[in-house]
Design an enzyme around this catalytic site. Structure first.
Site, short mmCIF file in Angstrom:
data_model
loop_
_atom_site.label_atom_id
_atom_site.label_comp_id
_atom_site.label_asym_id
_atom_site.label_seq_id
_atom_site.Cartn_x
_atom_site.Cartn_y
_atom_site.Cartn_z
N ASP A 1 0.87 -1.16 0.00
CA ASP A 1 0.00 0.00 0.00
C ASP A 1 0.92 1.23 0.00
OD1 ASP A 1 -2.44 1.55 0.39
OD2 ASP A 1 -1.75 1.83 2.44
N ASP B 1 -0.16 5.15 0.79
CA ASP B 1 -0.41 6.21 1.77
C ASP B 1 -0.49 5.66 3.18
OD1 ASP B 1 -0.71 8.36 -0.20
OD2 ASP B 1 -2.48 7.22 -0.82
#
Length: 222
Positions: free
Chosen positions: A7, A9
């Protein structure tokens, strides 16, 4: 070969690039000041709470720039990278990515942030493969404010990774180990699917789940 998924952010970045890009739109005068910023903040809170209406958010988030000339929008994105994102490309995250690269893993960023914002960030990490929310364009190539296809959001990340692997002539079963690093409960479907989930800089909700299930917790920026 192992497969490693990141991932973006809150995971490889200490902040949120999508929310920050919205703030940058306000800073440069492309978005309507305090009211727009407040709505941007509300969408971010909805995401953190797991209740984001992604279609509504994409229409809102792209409204500040999508009707600008392409060259102008790209120049502003370059400014955003230099002024806002460059300080967030931290050595700890670069080292984590590099370890998996040196191990020969197949690596991808899998993010619910759109491709316009995230393409240069993935490139800055030296990650070739980016699975991000695709933005629909009309026949003239202009962005419409809608999502194209399956968004890489929540369970949609699984479908998008599957399609990406198929495009490479691969499938899940080809890999001895599949790791996924994420900070958010929005990514629980993919975290539950992989062989090695890693709760990375987790939100309190994800930290509780990881602790209960015995998943490793990585505080990358502490």
């Amino acid at each position: 070969m192992n497969l490693t998924l990141f991932d973006l952010d809150g995971t490889l970045l200490p902040g949120d690039s999508d929310h920050a890009f919205g703030g940058f739109m306000v800073d440069i005068g492309w978005a309507d000041g305090a009211a727009w910023a407040a709505r941007n903040d509300q969408f971010y809170a909805d995401y953190q709470a797991g209740r984001l209406d992604l279609d509504e958010y994409i229409e809102f988030a792209t409204s500040a720039w999508r009707q600008r000339p392409a060259a102008e929008a790209l120049a502003v994105r370059e400014r955003f990278m230099a002024e806002v994102m460059a300080p967030q490309l931290r050595a700890e995250a670069r080292a984590l990515v590099r370890r998996h690269q040196e191990a020969g893993d197949l690596i991808a960023v899998v993010t619910a942030t759109n491709e316009f914002v995230t393409a240069p960030i993935a490139a800055a990490f030296g990650i070739e493969h980016l699975i991000a929310v695709r933005l629909q364009r009309d026949t003239d190539g202009a962005y419409t404010g809608h999502v194209e296809g399956v968004p890489s959001f929540q369970a949609g990340k699984i479908a998008r990774v599957h399609d990406w692997l198929a495009g490479l002539g691969r499938q899940w079963q080809d890999f001895e180990r599949i790791s996924f690093y994420s900070d958010s409960v929005n990514d629980l479907p993919l975290l539950e699917l992989v062989s090695h989930p890693v709760a990375t800089n987790p939100t309190p909700a994800l930290a509780d789940i990881a602790s209960a299930r015995g998943w490793p917790i990585l505080e990358l920026f502490k």
